[in-house]
Design an enzyme around this catalytic site. Sequence first.
Site, mmCIF file in Angstrom:
data_model
loop_
_atom_site.group_PDB
_atom_site.id
_atom_site.type_symbol
_atom_site.label_atom_id
_atom_site.label_comp_id
_atom_site.label_asym_id
_atom_site.label_seq_id
_atom_site.Cartn_x
_atom_site.Cartn_y
_atom_site.Cartn_z
ATOM 1 N N CYS A 1 0.820 -1.204 0.000
ATOM 2 C CA CYS A 1 0.000 0.000 0.000
ATOM 3 C C CYS A 1 0.857 1.258 0.000
ATOM 4 C CB CYS A 1 -0.884 0.022 1.236
ATOM 5 S SG CYS A 1 -1.877 -1.443 1.414
ATOM 6 N N ARG B 1 5.201 0.477 -6.358
ATOM 7 C CA ARG B 1 5.256 -0.366 -5.156
ATOM 8 C C ARG B 1 4.428 -1.641 -5.309
ATOM 9 N NH1 ARG B 1 6.278 2.573 -0.130
ATOM 10 N NH2 ARG B 1 4.818 1.188 0.874
ATOM 11 N N TRP C 1 -2.733 -2.785 -1.630
ATOM 12 C CA TRP C 1 -2.286 -4.136 -2.001
ATOM 13 C C TRP C 1 -3.048 -5.072 -1.076
ATOM 14 C CZ3 TRP C 1 0.564 -8.208 0.287
ATOM 15 C CH2 TRP C 1 1.159 -9.105 -0.607
ATOM 16 N N ASN D 1 -1.829 2.070 5.967
ATOM 17 C CA ASN D 1 -0.850 1.043 5.558
ATOM 18 C C ASN D 1 -0.519 0.214 6.777
ATOM 19 O OD1 ASN D 1 -0.749 2.237 3.093
ATOM 20 N ND2 ASN D 1 1.439 2.710 3.150
ATOM 21 N N GLY D 2 -0.364 -1.076 6.594
ATOM 22 C CA GLY D 2 0.003 -1.956 7.707
ATOM 23 C C GLY D 2 -1.110 -2.951 7.963
ATOM 24 N N GLU E 1 19.061 -16.822 -7.081
ATOM 25 C CA GLU E 1 18.641 -15.493 -7.508
ATOM 26 C C GLU E 1 18.155 -15.515 -8.957
ATOM 27 O OE1 GLU E 1 17.759 -12.872 -6.300
ATOM 28 O OE2 GLU E 1 17.944 -11.375 -7.866
ATOM 29 N N LYS F 1 14.364 -14.434 -10.022
ATOM 30 C CA LYS F 1 14.117 -13.364 -10.997
ATOM 31 C C LYS F 1 13.220 -13.872 -12.112
ATOM 32 C CE LYS F 1 15.224 -10.644 -9.576
ATOM 33 N NZ LYS F 1 15.745 -9.866 -8.487
ATOM 34 N N GLU G 1 9.605 -14.452 -10.842
ATOM 35 C CA GLU G 1 8.787 -13.289 -10.481
ATOM 36 C C GLU G 1 8.349 -12.450 -11.678
ATOM 37 O OE1 GLU G 1 12.227 -10.362 -8.612
ATOM 38 O OE2 GLU G 1 10.198 -10.154 -7.898
ATOM 39 N N HIS H 1 19.367 -36.007 -4.966
ATOM 40 C CA HIS H 1 18.663 -36.417 -3.745
ATOM 41 C C HIS H 1 17.147 -36.202 -3.861
ATOM 42 C CE1 HIS H 1 22.427 -37.196 -1.776
ATOM 43 N NE2 HIS H 1 22.852 -35.999 -2.132
ATOM 44 N N LYS I 1 6.875 -3.814 -4.421
ATOM 45 C CA LYS I 1 8.288 -3.434 -4.352
ATOM 46 C C LYS I 1 8.797 -3.513 -2.926
ATOM 47 C CE LYS I 1 12.144 -1.899 -5.916
ATOM 48 N NZ LYS I 1 12.952 -2.956 -6.557
HETATM 49 O O1 M6R Z 1 13.381 -4.229 0.101
HETATM 50 P P1 M6R Z 1 14.007 -5.557 0.380
HETATM 51 O O2 M6R Z 1 15.367 -5.692 -0.214
HETATM 52 O O3 M6R Z 1 14.031 -5.880 1.842
HETATM 53 O O4 M6R Z 1 13.070 -6.607 -0.312
HETATM 54 C C1 M6R Z 1 13.216 -7.975 -0.092
HETATM 55 C C2 M6R Z 1 12.420 -8.773 -1.106
HETATM 56 O O5 M6R Z 1 11.060 -8.515 -0.962
HETATM 57 C C3 M6R Z 1 12.847 -8.445 -2.539
HETATM 58 O O6 M6R Z 1 14.203 -8.680 -2.744
HETATM 59 C C4 M6R Z 1 12.043 -9.272 -3.551
HETATM 60 O O7 M6R Z 1 12.402 -10.604 -3.430
HETATM 61 C C5 M6R Z 1 12.301 -8.728 -4.966
HETATM 62 N N1 M6R Z 1 11.067 -8.527 -5.657
HETATM 63 C C6 M6R Z 1 13.136 -9.636 -5.778
HETATM 64 O O8 M6R Z 1 13.364 -9.156 -7.059
#
Ligand code: M6R
Length: 583
Positions: free
Chosen positions: A2, A27, A71, A95-96, A460, A464, A467, A483, A578
């Site tokens: 949010c 965001r 959100w 927010n929260g 990673e 990527k 997502e 395994h 974000k």
């Molecule tokens: O703001 P942060 O680095 O703490 O965020 C952590 C994760 O939410 C963030 O890295 C998320 O996995 C990304 N969307 C990955 O690309």
Amino acid sequence: MCGIIAYTGKRQAAGILYDGLTRLEYRGYDSAGIAVVNGLRLDYVKRAGRVSAVADARALSGTCGVGHTRWATHGGAEDRNAHPHVCGKFAVVHNGIIENYAVLKRELTDMGHSFSSDTDSETVSHLLSSFYRGDFLSAVRQTVEQLRGSFALCVLCSDFPETIVCVRQKSPLILGRAKDGMLAASDIPALGGCREICVLSDGQIACLTPADCKLFSFSLAPLPCKFTASDLKSCVAEKKGFAHFMRKEISQEGAAVVRTARAFDEAEARRLFGCVPYAEAFSRIFLVGCGTAYHSALTGARLLEETLRIPVAAELASEFCCRKPLLGRHALVLAVSQSGETADTLAAARLAKQKGARLAVLTNAGYSSLARLSDHCFLTEAGVEVGVAATKTYAAQLAFFYALCAFLRGEKAAYLRRFPAIHKKLSEGEEQIRLLAAEIVRARGVYFIGRGADYASALEGSLKLREVSYLPGAGYAAGELKHGSIALMDGDAVVVAVATGKALKEKMRTSVCEVRSRGAKVIAVTPFDDIPADHVLALPACPQKYYPLLTQVPLQLLAYHAALCRGLDPDRPRNLAKSVTVE
Ligand code: M6R
């Protein structure tokens, strides 16, 4: 997650709020809304969908108002669940998470209140209404006393047509002073145009009028209110000729790495590690983070442990609080977070402090909650990252770890200065990556494997790809395949094998042969010319420990092009935000 924006001043509020909402779009959200005080009446528009779905709100009349991007957590993405929530004379954006909302809702319902949404947030507007006897601040105080959880609130009351009351508890809220009025926002980019800002702390209430801000504790004791000068112009994000922010931000990695290395705060590092030899400062170190930040922590932990020869572990922040980690004054917890607002990472950081450990933070946001909580704050200099997928902030986090370890060894991480040229060279392979992306989107699953330092890169790369392209798959330690997960290998699987470790090359060759003999197609990301893969994304030779920095470039480009091949917008992956401000 949010986003909040609020304005009271000399100009019409709705246009300013709408503009602020568009700056918060990155965001991640699923509905939007705006409310303004019009005379002694509240007018509002809120809808599920993009910010553009409430474009007609720009016609609302009034100089004081609040806006929100939601959100969904409690209740689906529907018009009625969007904020602001209006009850009687009050409009609220939140927010929260209000953790005790179910109890509050039951009590309010018993008192005769009827609710129009499924949200936790709506309880706040009803509480305000039930406590209000003509004193706005006092109604806010009584309401806040009832709330448990995390909340950043901006509240309008139609009896006070120029006033916004803001509350912060475990959810960020920043005040801004502009030429013609006062603003509040959950995030710095929405405050573009403000010359001065004041970051609220937990437990504070701010009362904004067009020319003034008064600050109070939750019990309404007056507090000093200090605004500091800030140049927020740089926060305005533009694509600068790129089709997407994600691609633009990948192209900025060379500069982000060099800036982060150059800005490495040696004085702060000296304060943190205190004594020479540095290895004696702490008995153990935990690096905590989520998602991509956790993956950079994995690399950071390896590098630090090799450098200091004390136990250094990377931990998922969301798991850290679920066990009893060995914390105490000889432990250092280094929280890694580009946004500095990730709720899970904040919870881990709070636990560290509570247990007496030293808390250091690595973040891209100097004003963030984590930065303010830390005993020692280190900054990555990646600049604002708009794409939901972390790209240049990941590169910058890695750069920080190289710089830190070089510092601890009494050296300079000189290789980082060469990275922009290497990045450029790696990007020249983009056409090959685009063609491979077109191929992998046909796979039933895409699996990333690596050993040693390449394991974090595999995790990673996989995150990527998942997502932004929604392709199913996972990242595995190559040695773990046999395994269990090797059962997934057949002609419909693609394996991306990251193989940069000289000492581990033979073992990686074996893993590649194992999956190929079961029909999987293999793309190797490697500096070696003898990995028996179907395709090779070649890396230039570099000092062994720097490969994670190089490897992430083709992997990010692969994810980006896979998203494009599937007709998706990589900047706005579904369901993601974000900055993840709920646990
Ligand atoms: O703001 P942060 O680095 O703490 O965020 C952590 C994760 O939410 C963030 O890295 C998320 O996995 C990304 N969307 C990955 O690309």
